[in-house]
Design a protein around this motif. Structure first.
Motif, PDB file in Angstrom:
ATOM      1  N   PHE A 158       0.832  -1.207   0.000  1.00  0.00           N
ATOM      2  CA  PHE A 158       0.000   0.000   0.000  1.00  0.00           C
ATOM      3  C   PHE A 158       0.866   1.257   0.000  1.00  0.00           C
ATOM      4  O   PHE A 158       0.593   2.222  -0.723  1.00  0.00           O
ATOM      5  N   ALA A 159       1.943   1.240   0.795  1.00  0.00           N
ATOM      6  CA  ALA A 159       2.831   2.400   0.850  1.00  0.00           C
ATOM      7  C   ALA A 159       3.491   2.646  -0.499  1.00  0.00           C
ATOM      8  O   ALA A 159       3.676   3.797  -0.917  1.00  0.00           O
ATOM      9  N   ALA A 160       3.858   1.582  -1.207  1.00  0.00           N
ATOM     10  CA  ALA A 160       4.503   1.745  -2.513  1.00  0.00           C
ATOM     11  C   ALA A 160       3.585   2.465  -3.490  1.00  0.00           C
ATOM     12  O   ALA A 160       4.031   3.319  -4.262  1.00  0.00           O
ATOM     13  N   VAL A 161       2.298   2.129  -3.466  1.00  0.00           N
ATOM     14  CA  VAL A 161       1.352   2.796  -4.362  1.00  0.00           C
ATOM     15  C   VAL A 161       1.163   4.251  -3.945  1.00  0.00           C
ATOM     16  O   VAL A 161       1.165   5.155  -4.792  1.00  0.00           O
ATOM     17  N   CYS A 162       1.008   4.491  -2.651  1.00  0.00           N
ATOM     18  CA  CYS A 162       0.805   5.859  -2.177  1.00  0.00           C
ATOM     19  C   CYS A 162       2.019   6.739  -2.449  1.00  0.00           C
ATOM     20  O   CYS A 162       1.890   7.961  -2.611  1.00  0.00           O
ATOM     21  N   GLU A 163       3.203   6.134  -2.525  1.00  0.00           N
ATOM     22  CA  GLU A 163       4.416   6.877  -2.870  1.00  0.00           C
ATOM     23  C   GLU A 163       4.588   7.015  -4.372  1.00  0.00           C
ATOM     24  O   GLU A 163       5.616   7.511  -4.841  1.00  0.00           O
ATOM     25  N   ARG A 164       3.600   6.580  -5.133  1.00  0.00           N
ATOM     26  CA  ARG A 164       3.590   6.659  -6.594  1.00  0.00           C
ATOM     27  C   ARG A 164       4.719   5.856  -7.216  1.00  0.00           C
ATOM     28  O   ARG A 164       5.254   6.233  -8.261  1.00  0.00           O
ATOM     29  N   ARG A 165       5.044   4.738  -6.623  1.00  0.00           N
ATOM     30  CA  ARG A 165       6.055   3.847  -7.185  1.00  0.00           C
ATOM     31  C   ARG A 165       5.357   2.856  -8.125  1.00  0.00           C
ATOM     32  O   ARG A 165       5.397   1.649  -7.931  1.00  0.00           O
ATOM     33  N   VAL A 166       4.666   3.399  -9.130  1.00  0.00           N
ATOM     34  CA  VAL A 166       3.890   2.570 -10.045  1.00  0.00           C
ATOM     35  C   VAL A 166       4.231   2.933 -11.480  1.00  0.00           C
ATOM     36  O   VAL A 166       4.675   4.046 -11.773  1.00  0.00           O
ATOM     37  N   LEU A 167       4.005   1.985 -12.375  1.00  0.00           N
ATOM     38  CA  LEU A 167       4.174   2.196 -13.808  1.00  0.00           C
ATOM     39  C   LEU A 167       2.921   1.699 -14.519  1.00  0.00           C
ATOM     40  O   LEU A 167       2.269   0.747 -14.056  1.00  0.00           O
ATOM     41  N   THR A 168       2.606   2.314 -15.632  1.00  0.00           N
ATOM     42  CA  THR A 168       1.447   1.914 -16.420  1.00  0.00           C
ATOM     43  C   THR A 168       1.815   0.764 -17.355  1.00  0.00           C
ATOM     44  O   THR A 168       2.875   0.781 -17.975  1.00  0.00           O
ATOM     45  N   LEU A 169       0.947  -0.210 -17.452  1.00  0.00           N
ATOM     46  CA  LEU A 169       1.167  -1.371 -18.306  1.00  0.00           C
ATOM     47  C   LEU A 169       0.349  -1.255 -19.584  1.00  0.00           C
ATOM     48  O   LEU A 169      -0.710  -0.635 -19.609  1.00  0.00           O
ATOM     49  N   ASP A 170       0.847  -1.889 -20.625  1.00  0.00           N
ATOM     50  CA  ASP A 170       0.093  -2.005 -21.862  1.00  0.00           C
ATOM     51  C   ASP A 170      -1.108  -2.923 -21.619  1.00  0.00           C
ATOM     52  O   ASP A 170      -1.000  -3.926 -20.917  1.00  0.00           O
ATOM     53  N   PRO A 171      -2.284  -2.601 -22.184  1.00  0.00           N
ATOM     54  CA  PRO A 171      -3.450  -3.475 -22.003  1.00  0.00           C
ATOM     55  C   PRO A 171      -3.205  -4.901 -22.469  1.00  0.00           C
ATOM     56  O   PRO A 171      -3.852  -5.836 -21.995  1.00  0.00           O
ATOM     57  N   GLY A 172      -2.255  -5.085 -23.398  1.00  0.00           N
ATOM     58  CA  GLY A 172      -1.964  -6.421 -23.887  1.00  0.00           C
ATOM     59  C   GLY A 172      -1.279  -7.314 -22.879  1.00  0.00           C
ATOM     60  O   GLY A 172      -1.099  -8.507 -23.143  1.00  0.00           O
ATOM     61  N   TYR A 173      -0.915  -6.771 -21.722  1.00  0.00           N
ATOM     62  CA  TYR A 173      -0.241  -7.594 -20.719  1.00  0.00           C
ATOM     63  C   TYR A 173      -1.111  -8.782 -20.302  1.00  0.00           C
ATOM     64  O   TYR A 173      -0.622  -9.906 -20.174  1.00  0.00           O
ATOM     65  N   PHE A 174      -2.396  -8.549 -20.095  1.00  0.00           N
ATOM     66  CA  PHE A 174      -3.278  -9.630 -19.661  1.00  0.00           C
ATOM     67  C   PHE A 174      -3.454 -10.695 -20.741  1.00  0.00           C
ATOM     68  O   PHE A 174      -3.916 -11.795 -20.457  1.00  0.00           O
ATOM     69  N   ASP A 175      -3.095 -10.368 -21.987  1.00  0.00           N
ATOM     70  CA  ASP A 175      -3.204 -11.347 -23.068  1.00  0.00           C
ATOM     71  C   ASP A 175      -2.024 -12.312 -23.114  1.00  0.00           C
ATOM     72  O   ASP A 175      -2.084 -13.309 -23.820  1.00  0.00           O
ATOM     73  N   LEU A 176      -0.941 -11.996 -22.420  1.00  0.00           N
ATOM     74  CA  LEU A 176       0.222 -12.880 -22.429  1.00  0.00           C
ATOM     75  C   LEU A 176      -0.101 -14.132 -21.631  1.00  0.00           C
ATOM     76  O   LEU A 176      -0.501 -14.055 -20.472  1.00  0.00           O
ATOM     77  N   THR A 177       0.107 -15.290 -22.243  1.00  0.00           N
ATOM     78  CA  THR A 177      -0.326 -16.538 -21.628  1.00  0.00           C
ATOM     79  C   THR A 177       0.779 -17.281 -20.896  1.00  0.00           C
ATOM     80  O   THR A 177       0.496 -18.155 -20.091  1.00  0.00           O
ATOM     81  N   GLY A 178       2.023 -16.979 -21.181  1.00  0.00           N
ATOM     82  CA  GLY A 178       3.126 -17.694 -20.551  1.00  0.00           C
ATOM     83  C   GLY A 178       3.693 -16.927 -19.378  1.00  0.00           C
ATOM     84  O   GLY A 178       3.779 -15.689 -19.395  1.00  0.00           O
ATOM     85  N   GLY A 179       4.107 -17.648 -18.335  1.00  0.00           N
ATOM     86  CA  GLY A 179       4.652 -16.998 -17.158  1.00  0.00           C
ATOM     87  C   GLY A 179       5.936 -16.238 -17.434  1.00  0.00           C
ATOM     88  O   GLY A 179       6.131 -15.120 -16.942  1.00  0.00           O
ATOM     89  N   VAL A 180       6.852 -16.838 -18.224  1.00  0.00           N
ATOM     90  CA  VAL A 180       8.098 -16.152 -18.544  1.00  0.00           C
ATOM     91  C   VAL A 180       7.809 -14.906 -19.381  1.00  0.00           C
ATOM     92  O   VAL A 180       8.419 -13.848 -19.178  1.00  0.00           O
ATOM     93  N   ALA A 181       6.861 -14.998 -20.317  1.00  0.00           N
ATOM     94  CA  ALA A 181       6.518 -13.844 -21.151  1.00  0.00           C
ATOM     95  C   ALA A 181       5.964 -12.716 -20.293  1.00  0.00           C
ATOM     96  O   ALA A 181       6.311 -11.545 -20.480  1.00  0.00           O
TER      97      ALA A 181
END
Length: 338
Positions: A158-181
């Motif tokens: 929670f602290a990491a998010v409140c400190e804005r330690r976040v990055l935006t992901l491409d919507p295609g991330y959820f489409d990746l089916t392999g763990g390594v990918a």
């Protein structure tokens, strides 16, 4: 004030991930249960992740729930609201945000993901205080409610998010089916960022950072295969020389809204057309996948149809969870449009 009933119901927002989760080995990369601890040490950073009970370590697919949480909290901060580490949402909307199906099987898998996140123990020196290593679980707890489900995040996350330690992901991330990918995309996104010139990292170093238990030679084959296909928004290639392979990565084209600054809008739909233009696989991603696959980019069997239960109350409670499946063997079948 820490509001125990913070509503988190937006489904039309950008995907955000905690930057500290993107370059270190926190999760299992396979859908089969992993009971062996993940241990990693580099400089001052030490990480140990281990399961509690028989459920196994939380997987990268389970970590989608944390992406949802980081996205909801960041959206609240951007809007000037006071977030809480207690997030409440209808389970249906959470599944829709993740692009998953909404049948009984999907709710059961979601419950199992909550259980693994709440059972996985983490110890790390990363962002630890003077008292020593931080110790926490990915979820401090979760419970069904009349409105859906309430999740409690650990203070560390929670602290990491409140400190804005976040990055935006491409919507295609959820489409990746392999763990390594999936893991590789997160690392490239964190390391590559807005660098037009891209970057490079040795495959042996990638293997160490991933925490994958597979042999280095097998892991290298996974990386080569992913490099031949590409990742959302990035071009990949393999460079050989000096007795070592290196992964080279660069942005496929200029990306907007990939910073930690407030934007309030979904990330641009990059990397979603043809393979020759942006390195995305043209394969469909819905359907069942081999449970032990860490890198398979395409589905292995037909798409399951939607299984919409006419349950007007809490469908999460309706899922048969007396013996929740210890392994998420669905990779997003019956994906709902986002």
């Amino acid at each position: 004030m820490d509001d125990p009933r913070f509503p988190a119901r937006r489904t039309d927002i950008a995907l955000r991930d905690v930057a500290d989760l993107m370059v270190w080995p926190w999760f299992s990369l396979a859908k089969s249960p992993r009971h062996a601890p993940i241990t990693f040490e580099q400089g001052a950073v030490r990480i140990r992740v281990e399961p509690a009970g028989d459920l196994g370590i939380a997987t990268l697919w389970d970590a989608d729930v944390l992406v949802w949480a980081a996205s909801q909290l960041t959206e609240a901060l951007d809007a000037g609201r006071t977030p809480s580490r207690h997030l409440e949402t209808p389970a249906y909307q959470l599944l829709r945000f993740l692009g998953r199906g909404v049948g009984r099987h999907d709710y059961a898998l979601l419950r199992a993901a909550f259980d693994r996140l709440a059972a996985t123990r983490v110890e790390t020196t990363l962002r630890a205080g003077p008292q020593g290593p931080a110790r926490f679980r990915w979820l401090d707890g979760w419970e069904p409610t009349g409105a859906g489900v309430r999740l409690t995040l650990p203070d560390w996350l929670f602290a990491a998010v409140c400190e804005r330690r976040v990055l935006t992901l491409d919507p295609g991330y959820f489409d990746l089916t392999g763990g390594v990918a999936r893991w590789l995309y997160r690392l490239v996104r964190k390391m590559g960022g807005r660098q037009r010139g891209g970057g490079a990292i040795g495959v042996r170093r990638l293997h160490a950072r991933s925490g994958s238990p597979v042999r280095p030679a097998e892991f290298a084959r996974h990386i080569r295969r992913i490099a031949s296909i590409g990742l959302p928004g990035y071009r990949l290639s393999i460079e050989r020389g000096g007795g070592e392979e290196r992964l080279l990565f660069s942005r496929a084209r200029p990306l907007a809204n990939l910073s930690t600054a407030p934007c309030g809008q979904p990330v641009n739909d990059v990397g979603t057309s043809y393979l020759s233009e942006n390195g995305r696989s043209p394969c469909r991603v819905a359907g069942e996948h081999h449970p032990d696959s860490e890198s398979s980019p395409c589905s292995a069997s037909p798409i399951r149809p939607y299984n919409l239960y006419n349950l007007n109350n809490n469908r999460l409670l309706a899922a048969d969870s007396s013996t929740p499946p210890p392994v998420d063997k669905s990779s997003g079948a019956g994906r709902a449009p986002r």
